[in-house]
Design a protein around this motif. Structure first.
Motif, short mmCIF file in Angstrom:
data_model
loop_
_atom_site.label_atom_id
_atom_site.label_comp_id
_atom_site.label_asym_id
_atom_site.label_seq_id
_atom_site.Cartn_x
_atom_site.Cartn_y
_atom_site.Cartn_z
N GLN A 68 0.83 -1.20 0.00
CA GLN A 68 0.00 0.00 0.00
C GLN A 68 0.87 1.25 0.00
O GLN A 68 1.93 1.30 0.61
N GLU A 69 0.39 2.28 -0.71
CA GLU A 69 1.06 3.58 -0.69
C GLU A 69 0.84 4.22 0.67
O GLU A 69 -0.28 4.23 1.20
N GLN A 70 1.91 4.76 1.28
CA GLN A 70 1.79 5.41 2.58
C GLN A 70 2.33 6.84 2.57
O GLN A 70 2.24 7.54 3.58
N ARG A 71 2.90 7.29 1.46
CA ARG A 71 3.50 8.62 1.41
C ARG A 71 2.40 9.66 1.22
O ARG A 71 1.59 9.56 0.28
N PRO A 72 2.34 10.66 2.09
CA PRO A 72 1.20 11.60 2.10
C PRO A 72 0.92 12.26 0.76
O PRO A 72 -0.23 12.41 0.36
#
Length: 875
Positions: free
Chosen positions: A311-315
């Motif tokens: 999953q993408e977690q970078r804001p």
């Protein structure tokens, strides 16, 4: 079996007659606001004189557990506004104020008693902005899309709220800047509006605007907010610079000049959010940093597909990610933002006694994102990103050189959708490009293009729908790069039994297609169902900027579900569904047939149970032998179940078990899962989860060898055990200051024995499919470097014909983060982060816990200390 799918299609096309409807016409509520004469003080009290110019909105009704009846305690609200802000006053009645759950969490914790204010300011009946306040004064925000099917917590607007407990229950006030919302320029605005209260200790939800359980949507069924007159566009301009200090301590490596034990770095960058119009925003980031992002979980790959979906977690990439979503099927997507800033894709060429300093990720020089939704129903997203050249610095006895391992790359994504038919339908498209300045790299694509169109249509009160998309890809590169793509495990053009595929070593481009179409019934009555198909041609290639696991697939699927939505003395709700799946390849081979049933029960005591039972009588795998012929798996059955206790209690837990097993003991997979959540204090939450997988497979792929001009596909019996534990601790000193800890040890061990080779890959009988080596044919030898090799003398003539390395493994990983986060003023934050990590190999003959102990407790860990300071300017 091919006739089953048309049967589901007939059911769908005759849906209006197949199932009786339970139509429920609910009158839409209207709340009329007024412009404020005075400005309320946002302190949590609602006795300010400014609120007296409007009436209370009330008469909430339960959503669950007993839909449509009066809640245990009523809720009421008021809304007023001025030229810049929307103000909301909330009153949640409770006769036992001492039992109100005031759970302190960090922002977006969503725990304890709380109220969600849901605002559809676009009034498109599919999207909404959600502002949440808890009884403890913790705020949270979500951006809702797909008519309530997707709730995105990554959205972090600037707004203000306070809450208080009194003898009648609890109260709260909100102050929401219009600059944080998106709306048109009509003289009088009409917005969708709903409020949802969670009465935590009984897990009861109540809504201002009633939405029956058989309604097909959520946002589309909201009430309305009237009275917003002459709102002026509040264009947003926010600038947020950051500075970052990091100190890295790691194990010193003798002789390696790049591993001297420590490293210090200083960094800075800028994020900006610019309101181009009142409904379209430009986000810009220069030299972004993602140091406080949680580490990815541990994983081990045994099927050859080394590209794992995380999953993408970078804001920057998470916010508004729904706009760019374009799924081809499952997790496969035309756009996968984690390709941007990925690890370098090539390796440095090292000679003996050379060492290399290799960057972990590509540097993102800058990125810009233009996104939003207009009053005319256009959803727009444009993303432009540039990543820098990445070099490995190579040291040879003090002499250094640099070698390019990841080229300068430009990524571009454009996405648009247009609503019509009273927002019940849309049509859209996507286009992506990836362009690289390869210089002397020949193994990567020089450029990659992908695009597609998609649509959705809903009718009959949105109860019925049909949705689909068509995508296409085109990659360009050297002959070496395109041949590597053709031979990759995703494509396997070299498969010996695939006459419709062949490797063309002279190709310099590849073009493929994919798509999906599905539709069914998602509201009205107690029946739900859908049918559909997805396909991915052998030539489809999306992984330059998207995610694609496997091609050469055509799937058919159908799903029928029945819901029990009226609570009884035993359960609150329940469901059961039947599922069918078929899979073919583009050569016409029928590779999969599967039947499955699932069920869920939400019990009266707030416990939940799930189960699943499946049967897979037909299963062929085109990629199992890594370019060899199709492989037939033995007939498979599986089941799993889970039980979860009441999450509103101080202590809750969940247990789960899964078992996959086949005929002739070809393989068995057992998975055990248990988790605990404990809330000893309102400000402290502890959670612990453990997962153990026991995989025993007599036909695990090992190697491909040659014997007398014949290809031997070597398999082995693997005893594979994986174990991971995740611990989290969250302590909130106040709603804006929190300390969080995350730690996960992970170990995967595989021991091989009973090696064999494939004789007839398509045989139903396992004994005809493989042949085991006897003790005279296989010998384990150890060389001077202590490397173990299996030597094969298949014809027993005393001369070995081939050999392969001992595939046993034991991989250990540990990741942890300790994060202190302080939002010292709204939108501006201070982070202190302590990260620990280690990854290594252990002796496969040892125990799981012994391997963890030796890698984590007996070796020096890498420690990173990071301080990050941000300040948000609102202009």
């Amino acid at each position: 079996m091919k006739k089953i799918f048309p049967l589901f299609t007939v059911i769908f096309l005759t849906s209006s007659f197949s199932f009786s409807q339970q139509e429920t016409n609910v009158k839409k509520k209207i709340y009329t606001t007024n412009k404020a004469d005075k400005i309320p003080v946002i302190d949590g009290s609602i006795d300010d004189e400014a609120w007296n110019i409007v009436d209370w909105g009330t008469d909430f009704v339960q959503k669950s557990p007993e839909e449509g009846v009066a809640p245990t305690y009523q809720t009421k609200f008021k809304i007023i506004y001025d030229s810049k802000y929307l103000y909301v006053a909330l009153r949640a009645y409770d006769d036992e104020p001492d039992k109100i759950e005031q759970r302190l969490t960090r922002r977006d914790g969503f725990a304890g008693d709380r109220i969600n204010v849901i605002i559809d300011s676009y009034f498109d009946k599919r999207t909404a902005f959600v502002f949440t306040v808890t009884a403890a004064g913790v705020k949270g925000e979500e951006f809702v899309t797909q008519n309530g099917q997707n709730w995105d917590i990554s959205w972090n607007p600037i707004w203000y709220t306070k809450a208080k407990i009194d003898d009648k229950g609890w109260t709260a006030e909100m102050k929401i800047p219009f600059s944080q919302l998106r709306f048109g320029d009509s003289k009088e605005q009409i917005w969708g509006l709903n409020l949802n209260r969670t009465f935590f200790r009984t897990n009861e939800r109540s809504l201002w605007q009633r939405i029956p359980n058989n309604a097909a949507g959520f946002i589309s069924e909201a009430g309305e907010l009237h009275g917003l007159i002459d709102l002026k566009s509040q264009k947003q301009l926010e600038i947020q610079p950051f500075v970052l200090l990091a100190q890295d301590f790691f194990p010193k490596e003798e002789g390696n000049p790049f591993k001297d034990g420590s490293d210090f770095s200083f960094n800075g960058g800028l994020d900006a959010k610019i309101g181009i119009t009142n409904d379209l925003t430009l986000d810009v980031t220069i030299n972004p940093d993602f140091g406080q992002v949680e580490a990815d979980p541990g994983a081990i790959v045994l099927d050859g597909f080394n590209d794992i979906f995380f999953q993408e977690q970078r804001p920057f990439f998470v916010e508004n990610k729904n706009i760019f979503d374009f799924r081809v099927g499952g997790s496969d997507n035309v756009f996968y933002s984690r390709r941007i800033g990925r690890s370098p894709q090539t390796s440095a060429s090292l000679n003996d006694n050379e060492f290399a300093d290799v960057p972990e990720n590509s540097t993102i020089l800058g990125a810009a994102k233009f996104s939003g939704k207009t009053k005319d129903g256009w959803s727009i997203g444009i993303l432009e990103t540039i990543t820098d050249n990445e070099y490995a610095t190579i040291d040879n006895n003090g002499e250094r050189r640099e070698e390019l391992i990841e080229p300068l790359t430009n990524y571009f994504v454009a996405r648009a959708q247009k609503d019509f038919n009273d927002r019940k339908s849309y049509i859209g498209g996507i286009f992506t490009t990836t362009n690289r300045d390869l210089q002397n790299i020949t193994t990567l694509h020089k450029s990659a293009y992908s695009g597609g169109i998609d649509f959705r249509h809903e009718w009959k009160d949105r109860d019925y729908y049909i949705q689909g998309n068509l995508s296409m890809s085109h990659v360009i590169g050297s002959e070496e790069a395109i041949e590597a793509t053709q031979r990759s495990v995703r494509h396997l053009f070299q498969r010996v039994d695939a006459s419709y595929l062949n490797v063309d070593p002279n190709k310099t481009s590849l073009t493929g297609t994919g798509g999906r179409v599905f539709g069914g019934k998602r509201g009205g009555g107690n029946w739900r169902y859908f049918v559909g198909t997805t396909w991915k041609s052998p030539e489809l290639e999306l992984n330059d900027i998207g995610f694609l696991r496997q091609t050469d697939q055509i799937w058919q699927f159908g799903n029928v579900e029945y819901l029990w939505q009226e609570p009884t003395s035993v359960y609150r709700s329940a469901s059961v569904r039947a599922i069918m799946r078929n899979a073919f390849d583009f050569g016409g081979h029928h590779n999969r047939f599967e039947l499955e049933t699932r069920g869920n029960i939400s019990w009266d005591n707030n416990w939940n149970s799930d189960f699943r039972i499946g049967h897979r009588p037909r299963s062929y795998n085109n990629s199992f032998l890594r370019g060899g012929p199709r492989w037939r798996s033995s007939e498979e059955n599986y089941f799993d179940f889970s039980v979860a206790t009441d999450r509103s209690k101080k202590l809750s837990m969940r247990i789960g078990f899964r078992n996959n097993f086949t005929s002739q003991d070809n393989f068995t997979v057992k998975n055990y899962d248990i988790s605990f959540n404990y809330q000893p204090l309102d400000a402290l939450n502890l959670s612990l989860s453990a997962n153990f997988t026991d995989n025993n497979n007599r036909t695990q792929y090992v190697s491909e060898e040659e014997f007398n001009g014949v290809t031997r596909y070597i398999l082995g019996e693997i005893d594979n055990k994986n174990w991971s534990t995740t611990f989290r601790a969250n302590y909130s000193i106040n709603p804006n200051l929190s300390i969080q800890y995350y730690g996960q040890p992970f170990i995967a061990r595989g021991r091989y024995s009973n090696f064999n080779y494939v004789t007839n890959s398509l045989s139903k009988d396992l004994n005809n499919r493989i042949n085991f080596f006897d003790e005279q044919q296989i010998t384990l030898e150890t060389n001077a470097e202590n490397e173990e090799t299996y030597v094969i003398d298949e014809d027993l003539d005393g001369t070995p014909e081939y050999e392969f390395g001992n595939p046993n493994f034991s991989k250990v990983q540990f990741r942890s983060n300790l994060v202190m986060r302080w939002e010292y003023i709204p939108g501006s934050e201070f982070f202190f982060v302590w990260s620990q990590s280690t990854t290594g190999d252990q002796n496969p003959d040892g125990s799981l816990l012994g391997g963890l102990n030796r890698q984590i407790l007996e070796q020096e860990l890498e420690n990173i200390f990071l301080v990050k300071f941000t300040y948000r300017f609102i202009l």
